[in-house]
Design an enzyme around this catalytic site. Structure first.
Site, PDB file in Angstrom:
ATOM      1  N   TYR A 154      -0.648   7.081   0.837  1.00  0.00           N
ATOM      2  CA  TYR A 154      -1.685   6.291   0.178  1.00  0.00           C
ATOM      3  C   TYR A 154      -2.700   7.213  -0.497  1.00  0.00           C
ATOM      4  CZ  TYR A 154      -5.611   2.980  -0.252  1.00  0.00           C
ATOM      5  OH  TYR A 154      -6.646   2.205  -0.713  1.00  0.00           O
ATOM      6  N   SER A 157      -1.299   8.715  -3.676  1.00  0.00           N
ATOM      7  CA  SER A 157      -1.250   7.777  -4.807  1.00  0.00           C
ATOM      8  C   SER A 157      -2.639   7.561  -5.401  1.00  0.00           C
ATOM      9  CB  SER A 157      -0.642   6.441  -4.366  1.00  0.00           C
ATOM     10  OG  SER A 157      -1.474   5.766  -3.435  1.00  0.00           O
ATOM     11  N   LYS A 158      -3.655   7.514  -4.552  1.00  0.00           N
ATOM     12  CA  LYS A 158      -5.015   7.306  -5.041  1.00  0.00           C
ATOM     13  C   LYS A 158      -5.591   8.564  -5.687  1.00  0.00           C
ATOM     14  CE  LYS A 158      -5.747   2.962  -4.040  1.00  0.00           C
ATOM     15  NZ  LYS A 158      -6.058   1.957  -5.086  1.00  0.00           N
TER      16      LYS A 158
END
Length: 267
Positions: A154, A157-158
């Protein structure tokens, strides 16, 4: 930006922050195109907005598929003739130590939704955003600015999305504006229930409770709307997240200790 009569696309609009942002934009007089995968939930949200006197158009689609993003923009332009803003809200998370993960295939889902989905939307909407001198709004996270335990895929991806939008803001300065909403834990989003676990499956109903430092979804959306209206480039929710860049640069060990403490509270 004055929101009355503006045309806004909101991704991930069928629940959580996306749903509340769609309602808030409509209350301000914007015409909202609500995009998500779950058609029944989209219809519910749009019907509720219409019943309250607002304007909302449901478009069932998946931002991970470029052709469906093209369809979203096409439907928006056919209905309203332009695009003034797009809210990149759709996203999925995870909660697992990397070494405990048995199958990393879901990392592709994280990248495809959280990063490439946003890239798809921006690429197809950009000509219209330039025409209107419009705005890209990213519902991001403090984890886009630093490492964070249990969220490796996560976070990656951010980080990618943060870098992408920072670059767009530089390349298109004076033509469009970019607002990054850097969020902490927000109550009522469903993000935890839909997060991937170590086995690659969604967690489902979580027994973990948010700490008293979490922010209500209503307060979060109110601050995002204010930031849009005031043409800010970044809004930190809560405000103390604005310390992350400074702490990460000069007090990294202290920041990591604070993060690990927060993780312990939210187990």
């Amino acid at each position: 930006m004055i929101l009355n009569e503006k045309i806004f696309i909101v991704t991930g609009a069928s629940s959580g922050i996306g749903e509340e942002l769609s309602r808030a934009l409509a209350l301000k007089g914007a015409k909202v195109v609500c995009a998500a995968r779950r058609n029944d939930e989209l219809e519910r949200v749009c019907s509720s907005i219409s019943a309250s006197g607002g304007s909302a158009l449901p478009v069932q689609m998946d931002i991970a598929v470029l052709e469906q993003c093209q369809f979203l923009v096409q439907k928006t332009v056919e209905a309203y003739g332009r695009i003034d803003g797009i809210v990149l809200n759709a996203g999925i998370s995870m909660w697992a130590r990397f070494e405990d993960i048995s199958n990393i295939d879901f990392f592709r889902d994280l990248i495809n939704t959280n990063y490439l989905g946003a890239v798809h939307c921006c690429h197809v909407a950009l000509p219209y955003l330039k025409d209107s001198r419009g705005k890209i709004v990213s519902c991001s996270t403090g984890q886009a600015l630093m490492g964070f335990p249990n969220h490796s895929g996560y976070v990656a991806s951010k980080h990618a999305l943060h870098g992408f939008l920072s670059t767009l803001a530089m390349e298109l300065r004076g033509e469009i504006t970019v607002l990054e909403a850097v969020l902490s834990w927000i109550r009522g989003t469903g993000l935890r229930e839909n997060a991937f676990g170590a086995d690659g499956k969604k967690h489902g109903q979580s027994s973990r409770q948010h700490s008293n430092e979490s922010v209500s979804i209503e307060e979060c959306v109110e601050k995002i709307i204010q930031a849009i209206e005031r043409d800010k480039t970044t809004v930190y929710i809560p405000k103390k997240l604005s310390l992350i860049p400074l702490l990460n640069a000069f007090f990294k060990r202290f920041l990591e200790w604070k993060v690990n403490s927060a993780i312990d509270k939210n187990k």
